[in-house]
Design a protein around this motif. Sequence first.
Motif, PDB file in Angstrom:
ATOM      1  N   ILE A 193      93.476 -79.998 -58.119  1.00 25.25           N
ATOM      2  CA  ILE A 193      94.154 -79.807 -56.792  1.00 25.25           C
ATOM      3  C   ILE A 193      93.429 -79.008 -55.881  1.00 25.25           C
ATOM      4  N   LEU A 194      93.677 -79.296 -54.591  1.00 16.58           N
ATOM      5  CA  LEU A 194      92.594 -78.260 -53.564  1.00 16.58           C
ATOM      6  C   LEU A 194      93.790 -77.414 -53.191  1.00 16.58           C
ATOM      7  N   ILE A 195      93.467 -75.934 -53.257  1.00 19.45           N
ATOM      8  CA  ILE A 195      94.380 -74.855 -52.904  1.00 19.45           C
ATOM      9  C   ILE A 195      93.928 -74.138 -51.794  1.00 19.45           C
ATOM     10  N   VAL A 196      94.512 -73.850 -50.644  1.00 23.23           N
ATOM     11  CA  VAL A 196      94.184 -72.773 -49.545  1.00 23.23           C
ATOM     12  C   VAL A 196      95.005 -71.619 -49.889  1.00 23.23           C
ATOM     13  N   VAL A 197      94.442 -70.421 -50.010  1.00 26.13           N
ATOM     14  CA  VAL A 197      94.945 -69.205 -50.239  1.00 26.13           C
ATOM     15  C   VAL A 197      94.740 -68.367 -48.839  1.00 26.13           C
TER      16      VAL A 197
ATOM     17  N   ALA B  78      86.256 -82.946 -61.765  1.00 23.36           N
ATOM     18  CA  ALA B  78      85.983 -82.443 -63.105  1.00 23.36           C
ATOM     19  C   ALA B  78      87.426 -81.896 -63.530  1.00 23.36           C
ATOM     20  N   GLY B  79      88.316 -82.040 -62.824  1.00 29.32           N
ATOM     21  CA  GLY B  79      89.672 -81.581 -63.285  1.00 29.32           C
ATOM     22  C   GLY B  79      90.184 -79.998 -62.833  1.00 29.32           C
ATOM     23  N   LYS B  80      89.287 -79.302 -62.387  1.00 27.21           N
ATOM     24  CA  LYS B  80      89.382 -78.121 -61.813  1.00 27.21           C
ATOM     25  C   LYS B  80      90.159 -78.010 -60.554  1.00 27.21           C
ATOM     26  N   ASP B  81      91.183 -77.038 -60.738  1.00 29.97           N
ATOM     27  CA  ASP B  81      91.928 -76.669 -59.261  1.00 29.97           C
ATOM     28  C   ASP B  81      91.054 -75.882 -58.428  1.00 29.97           C
ATOM     29  N   VAL B  82      90.690 -76.285 -57.097  1.00 31.32           N
ATOM     30  CA  VAL B  82      89.667 -75.365 -56.412  1.00 31.32           C
ATOM     31  C   VAL B  82      90.471 -74.679 -55.229  1.00 31.32           C
ATOM     32  N   ILE B  83      90.086 -73.508 -55.189  1.00 29.43           N
ATOM     33  CA  ILE B  83      90.878 -72.296 -54.294  1.00 29.43           C
ATOM     34  C   ILE B  83      89.839 -72.234 -53.261  1.00 29.43           C
ATOM     35  N   LEU B  84      90.431 -72.426 -52.019  1.00 27.08           N
ATOM     36  CA  LEU B  84      89.817 -71.896 -50.709  1.00 27.08           C
ATOM     37  C   LEU B  84      90.351 -70.660 -50.218  1.00 27.08           C
ATOM     38  N   GLU B  85      89.687 -69.539 -50.010  1.00 25.93           N
ATOM     39  CA  GLU B  85      90.401 -68.440 -49.447  1.00 25.93           C
ATOM     40  C   GLU B  85      90.104 -68.182 -47.905  1.00 25.93           C
ATOM     41  N   ILE B  86      90.699 -68.666 -47.030  1.00 25.67           N
ATOM     42  CA  ILE B  86      90.545 -68.758 -45.808  1.00 25.67           C
ATOM     43  C   ILE B  86      91.577 -68.622 -44.801  1.00 25.67           C
TER      44      ILE B  86
ATOM     45  N   VAL C 126      92.084 -77.719 -42.859  1.00 22.48           N
ATOM     46  CA  VAL C 126      91.959 -78.329 -44.450  1.00 22.48           C
ATOM     47  C   VAL C 126      93.265 -79.481 -44.577  1.00 22.48           C
ATOM     48  N   LYS C 127      94.272 -78.964 -44.315  1.00 17.94           N
ATOM     49  CA  LYS C 127      95.494 -79.721 -44.515  1.00 17.94           C
ATOM     50  C   LYS C 127      95.716 -81.034 -43.771  1.00 17.94           C
ATOM     51  N   GLU C 128      94.960 -80.887 -42.791  1.00 17.49           N
ATOM     52  CA  GLU C 128      94.977 -82.072 -41.742  1.00 17.49           C
ATOM     53  C   GLU C 128      94.078 -83.033 -42.498  1.00 17.49           C
ATOM     54  N   ALA C 129      92.891 -82.392 -42.864  1.00 21.06           N
ATOM     55  CA  ALA C 129      91.889 -83.327 -43.320  1.00 21.06           C
ATOM     56  C   ALA C 129      92.297 -83.998 -44.930  1.00 21.06           C
ATOM     57  N   PHE C 130      92.847 -83.121 -45.722  1.00 22.40           N
ATOM     58  CA  PHE C 130      93.315 -83.375 -46.970  1.00 22.40           C
ATOM     59  C   PHE C 130      94.776 -83.162 -46.872  1.00 22.40           C
ATOM     60  N   PRO C 131      95.791 -84.236 -46.661  1.00 24.48           N
ATOM     61  CA  PRO C 131      97.066 -83.731 -46.842  1.00 24.48           C
ATOM     62  C   PRO C 131      97.847 -83.466 -48.121  1.00 24.48           C
ATOM     63  N   ASP C 132      97.170 -83.620 -49.155  1.00 28.50           N
ATOM     64  CA  ASP C 132      97.660 -83.091 -50.537  1.00 28.50           C
ATOM     65  C   ASP C 132      97.500 -81.735 -50.752  1.00 28.50           C
ATOM     66  N   THR C 133      96.668 -81.084 -49.955  1.00 29.62           N
ATOM     67  CA  THR C 133      96.266 -79.755 -50.135  1.00 29.62           C
ATOM     68  C   THR C 133      97.665 -78.677 -50.347  1.00 29.62           C
ATOM     69  N   LEU C 134      97.486 -77.728 -51.184  1.00 26.10           N
ATOM     70  CA  LEU C 134      98.707 -77.010 -51.611  1.00 26.10           C
ATOM     71  C   LEU C 134      98.338 -75.517 -50.705  1.00 26.10           C
ATOM     72  N   LEU C 135      99.144 -75.423 -49.865  1.00 29.34           N
ATOM     73  CA  LEU C 135      98.871 -74.039 -49.034  1.00 29.34           C
ATOM     74  C   LEU C 135      99.960 -72.665 -49.464  1.00 29.34           C
ATOM     75  N   LEU C 136      99.139 -71.616 -49.999  1.00 26.56           N
ATOM     76  CA  LEU C 136      99.989 -70.398 -50.417  1.00 26.56           C
ATOM     77  C   LEU C 136      99.306 -69.301 -49.634  1.00 26.56           C
ATOM     78  N   PHE C 137     100.506 -68.541 -49.188  1.00 23.07           N
ATOM     79  CA  PHE C 137     100.296 -67.511 -48.193  1.00 23.07           C
ATOM     80  C   PHE C 137     100.581 -66.055 -49.065  1.00 23.07           C
ATOM     81  N   VAL C 138      99.757 -65.463 -49.191  1.00 21.78           N
ATOM     82  CA  VAL C 138      99.993 -63.981 -50.041  1.00 21.78           C
ATOM     83  C   VAL C 138     100.356 -62.943 -49.093  1.00 21.78           C
ATOM     84  N   THR C 139     101.596 -62.223 -49.380  1.00 23.05           N
ATOM     85  CA  THR C 139     102.074 -61.098 -48.532  1.00 23.05           C
ATOM     86  C   THR C 139     102.293 -59.983 -49.252  1.00 23.05           C
TER      87      THR C 139
END
Length: 211
Positions: A6-10, A95-103, A111-124
Motif C-alpha cells: 500500500i502507498l502511504i502518505v504521512v 515486492a509487497g512492501k508498504d511504501v511510506i512517503l513523508e511529505i 499523490v492521492k489524485e494520481a493514486f486514489p488508493d493511497t492511504l493518508l495519515l496525519f500525525v498530530t
Amino acid sequence: MDRKGILIVVSGFSGSGKGTLMKELLSRYPDTYALSVSATTRRPRDGEQDGREYFFITEDEFEKMIAKEELIEYARYVKNYYGTPKEYVRKQLDAGKDVILEIEIQGALKVKEAFPDTLLLFVTPPNAEELKKRLVGRGTETMDVIESRMNRACEEAEGMGHYDYLVVNDDLELCVEEMHTIIQGEHRRSFRNEAFMKTIKEDLERLKGEN
C-alpha cells in the motif's frame, strides 16, 4: 493471496514527531515497510549516500523526469527540486512492501489524485500547547522560526480533514503500534482485495454446480 504493498502518505505539523515515528516503525518492521527515497537536485551533505537519503541528480535530469511524467509528485524549494520517482515506489509495492512517503499536505493531495488508493495519515500532538513545547524544547530554532512554524501549523490544520486517519502522537510506543495496526487493517479493505473476492465467488459458483 498475493500481498501487494500500500502507498502511504504521512504528513504532520513540524514538531509532531513524525520523523521519529517513521524511524521507529521502519526499525521495528523492516520487512514490512519501505520509506520512499526522493530525487533531488541539491548537493549531498556530509555522510549522505546516493540512493539512501536521496537520489542525487542534475537539474537537467530532473526536468527530463518531469517531462516524461516519471514523478508521482515534485516541488521546488529554495532553488532545488525534490520529487518522488514512480519507478522506485512501484518496485517496492510490487515486492509487497508498504511504501511510506513523508511529505507536506499539497504533495499528499497530488499523490492521492494520481493514486486514489493511497492511504493518508496525519500525525498530530495531543494539543497545541504540546506542539509549541516540543518546538521550543528542540532548542535549535529562534522564537521567530518557532512562531512561523506555529503559523504554518494553523494553515496545515485546515487540511487535516482530507486525511483518512489522524494519528495522535502522545506516547511513541503506543503511536507506532497504532500506526502499524491502521496500515495492516487497511490491507483487509474490500476494494484492495478485488482479485481475491472474484476468485472466491467463482469457486463458490463452481462448488455449487457440483452438488
